[in-house]
Design an enzyme around this catalytic site. Structure first.
Site, PDB file in Angstrom:
ATOM      1  N   HIS A 152       0.835  -1.208   0.022  1.00  0.00           N
ATOM      2  CA  HIS A 152      -0.071  -0.005   0.001  1.00  0.00           C
ATOM      3  C   HIS A 152       0.702   1.331   0.102  1.00  0.00           C
ATOM      4  O   HIS A 152       2.258   1.168   0.042  1.00  0.00           O
ATOM      5  CB  HIS A 152      -0.972  -0.161   1.408  1.00  0.00           C
ATOM      6  CG  HIS A 152       0.060   0.163   2.518  1.00  0.00           C
ATOM      7  ND1 HIS A 152       0.345  -1.060   3.136  1.00  0.00           N
ATOM      8  CD2 HIS A 152       0.202   1.303   3.198  1.00  0.00           C
ATOM      9  CE1 HIS A 152       1.128  -0.792   4.223  1.00  0.00           C
ATOM     10  NE2 HIS A 152       1.084   0.742   4.344  1.00  0.00           N
ATOM     11  N   HIS A 199      -6.017  -1.807   3.841  1.00  0.00           N
ATOM     12  CA  HIS A 199      -6.073  -0.592   2.817  1.00  0.00           C
ATOM     13  C   HIS A 199      -4.889  -0.837   1.902  1.00  0.00           C
ATOM     14  O   HIS A 199      -4.192  -1.452   1.906  1.00  0.00           O
ATOM     15  CB  HIS A 199      -5.440   0.630   3.590  1.00  0.00           C
ATOM     16  CG  HIS A 199      -4.043   0.610   4.272  1.00  0.00           C
ATOM     17  ND1 HIS A 199      -3.448  -0.969   4.532  1.00  0.00           N
ATOM     18  CD2 HIS A 199      -3.280   1.223   4.802  1.00  0.00           C
ATOM     19  CE1 HIS A 199      -2.406  -0.532   5.024  1.00  0.00           C
ATOM     20  NE2 HIS A 199      -2.141   0.806   5.354  1.00  0.00           N
ATOM     21  N   HIS A 213       4.940   7.344   2.437  1.00  0.00           N
ATOM     22  CA  HIS A 213       5.358   6.145   2.543  1.00  0.00           C
ATOM     23  C   HIS A 213       4.768   4.994   1.598  1.00  0.00           C
ATOM     24  O   HIS A 213       3.492   5.196   1.269  1.00  0.00           O
ATOM     25  CB  HIS A 213       5.570   5.609   4.121  1.00  0.00           C
ATOM     26  CG  HIS A 213       4.213   4.928   4.647  1.00  0.00           C
ATOM     27  ND1 HIS A 213       3.566   5.509   5.325  1.00  0.00           N
ATOM     28  CD2 HIS A 213       3.848   3.553   4.366  1.00  0.00           C
ATOM     29  CE1 HIS A 213       2.266   4.779   5.655  1.00  0.00           C
ATOM     30  NE2 HIS A 213       2.618   3.339   5.114  1.00  0.00           N
ATOM     31  N   HIS A 245       0.035  -0.543  14.639  1.00  0.00           N
ATOM     32  CA  HIS A 245      -1.020   0.437  14.137  1.00  0.00           C
ATOM     33  C   HIS A 245      -2.272   0.135  14.747  1.00  0.00           C
ATOM     34  O   HIS A 245      -2.693  -0.814  14.914  1.00  0.00           O
ATOM     35  CB  HIS A 245      -1.256   0.508  12.619  1.00  0.00           C
ATOM     36  CG  HIS A 245      -0.296   0.913  11.835  1.00  0.00           C
ATOM     37  ND1 HIS A 245       0.555   2.117  12.210  1.00  0.00           N
ATOM     38  CD2 HIS A 245       0.425   0.771  10.490  1.00  0.00           C
ATOM     39  CE1 HIS A 245       1.421   2.494  11.111  1.00  0.00           C
ATOM     40  NE2 HIS A 245       1.625   1.475  10.263  1.00  0.00           N
ATOM     41  N   TYR A 254       8.790   1.696  10.514  1.00  0.00           N
ATOM     42  CA  TYR A 254       9.052   2.776   9.398  1.00  0.00           C
ATOM     43  C   TYR A 254      10.571   3.112   9.420  1.00  0.00           C
ATOM     44  O   TYR A 254      11.251   3.111  10.169  1.00  0.00           O
ATOM     45  CB  TYR A 254       8.252   4.281   9.895  1.00  0.00           C
ATOM     46  CG  TYR A 254       6.743   4.221   9.523  1.00  0.00           C
ATOM     47  CD1 TYR A 254       6.422   3.642   8.480  1.00  0.00           C
ATOM     48  CD2 TYR A 254       6.051   4.636  10.453  1.00  0.00           C
ATOM     49  CE1 TYR A 254       4.762   3.832   8.267  1.00  0.00           C
ATOM     50  CE2 TYR A 254       4.728   4.853  10.156  1.00  0.00           C
ATOM     51  CZ  TYR A 254       4.107   4.454   9.232  1.00  0.00           C
ATOM     52  OH  TYR A 254       2.777   4.483   8.898  1.00  0.00           O
ATOM     53  N   GLU A 264       7.992   1.128   4.665  1.00  0.00           N
ATOM     54  CA  GLU A 264       7.494   0.143   6.023  1.00  0.00           C
ATOM     55  C   GLU A 264       7.444  -1.241   5.692  1.00  0.00           C
ATOM     56  O   GLU A 264       7.277  -1.489   4.457  1.00  0.00           O
ATOM     57  CB  GLU A 264       5.752   0.767   6.018  1.00  0.00           C
ATOM     58  CG  GLU A 264       5.202   0.156   7.121  1.00  0.00           C
ATOM     59  CD  GLU A 264       3.633   0.381   7.334  1.00  0.00           C
ATOM     60  OE1 GLU A 264       3.343   0.826   6.221  1.00  0.00           O
ATOM     61  OE2 GLU A 264       3.210   0.613   8.386  1.00  0.00           O
TER      62      GLU A 264
HETATM   63 FE    FE Z   1       1.366   1.795   5.911  1.00  0.00          FE
END
Ligand code: FE
Length: 306
Positions: A152, A199, A213, A245, A254, A264
């Site tokens: 993503h 996502h 990112h 997260h 990250y 990431e």
């Molecule tokens: Fe991410």
């Protein structure tokens, strides 16, 4: 695949300063393999990806993202999408076959946040080293973090309501999560999916046309930890050490590529089926949403953009 025929995020082209330094990083630290190169671009894929490339590194005098490309099921669906994109008011241009290695024609357009996107149906199939008959779970000779795939990207933009409307109404994405201002008036984060993943693309409020990112998928929490070990071993700058997260419930670390583009290693995250009810975070809890354990953003999170 969503109802509008968009299968997945297929490729992402990043601008980098020093091509050789970047290739060294993306092959030996990330663990992608080079599948082709020309004078100004290098094409790479992760070991579990079967199309010719998912990352293109473009030699440039600025860092950032050139475009994200989404793979569409067929030309019929693509034509319908082109029509809808133009109706929304975006101008389409064509990237002819042969402009890049191993790609067919693509359509390119600018979304309301100023980022460039492409839709395409055709990329050379190269397969995976484990094959597709009685395959072993992974191939020999993996290097570095060795993610399964490009997962993503997170971008920044000002008008996230319009950007969300574009992706949901025109391209058929669903919104898995959103971050709203405490008074409920403003949208400051939007997480969008065209698959069953939590996502495929996300936005947070910030300057238009900037890249935050790109995430590469690894299997689990231990692989995120191991990714951080590999980064330290190679003296790569880590921005946030392994954590979770709140948004997506993914596990994450990250870090930055040699040009300052944030990367990431991302694991897990829930499944977001087409009827997934959108999760809402309020801006006062954004720290918890992004970094569930420290519960506050790191200073560089909003500032280190390319
Ligand atoms: Fe991410």
């Amino acid at each position: 695949m969503n109802g509008n025929g968009i299968i997945r995020l297929g490729r992402l082209e990043l601008r980098v300063y020093d091509l050789e330094k970047s290739v060294d990083y993306y092959t030996n630290v990330i663990g992608l393999e080079v599948t082709a190169r020309d004078e100004n671009r290098v094409y790479l894929k992760a070991w579990d990806e079967y199309d010719h490339h998912s990352i293109i590194l473009q030699k440039s005098d600025s860092a950032g993202m050139d475009h994200m490309g989404f793979k569409v099921k067929d030309v019929y669906e693509l034509e319908k999408l082109e029509h809808k994109i133009e109706q929304f008011g975006c101008t389409l241009t064509r990237v002819p076959k042969g402009s890049r290695i191993a790609e067919g024609e693509a359509v390119r357009f600018q979304i309301p946040t100023g980022h460039m996107m492409e839709l395409y149906t055709d990329m050379e199939f190269v397969g995976v080293k484990t094959g597709s008959v009685n395959p072993d779970p992974w191939p020999e000779g993996l290097k570095g973090i060795a993610p399964h795939r490009l997962d993503h990207a997170l971008l920044t933009g000002d008008d996230l309501k319009t950007a969300t409307r574009f992706f949901t109404e025109v391209l058929g994405f669903k919104q898995s999560e959103r971050i709203i201002s405490v008074d409920g008036e403003d949208l400051v984060g939007s997480f969008l999916s065209t698959t069953n993943k939590a996502h495929d693309l996300a936005f947070v409020k910030g300057p238009d046309a900037k890249f935050h990112h790109t995430g590469f998928y690894v299997d689990n929490w231990y692989e995120v930890l191991k990714a951080a070990d590999i980064l330290s071993k190679n003296e790569i700058q880590i921005e946030v050490t392994p954590t979770r997260h709140g948004i997506t419930r993914g596990q994450t670390v990250y870090f930055f590529d040699p040009s300052g583009n944030r990367n990431e290693a991302f694991a897990s995250g829930y499944m977001a089926y087409t009827d997934f009810p959108t999760i809402t975070w309020t801006e006062d809890k954004i720290g918890t949403g992004i970094f569930y354990h420290r519960r506050e953003l790191v200073e560089s999170f909003n500032k280190a953009l390319t």
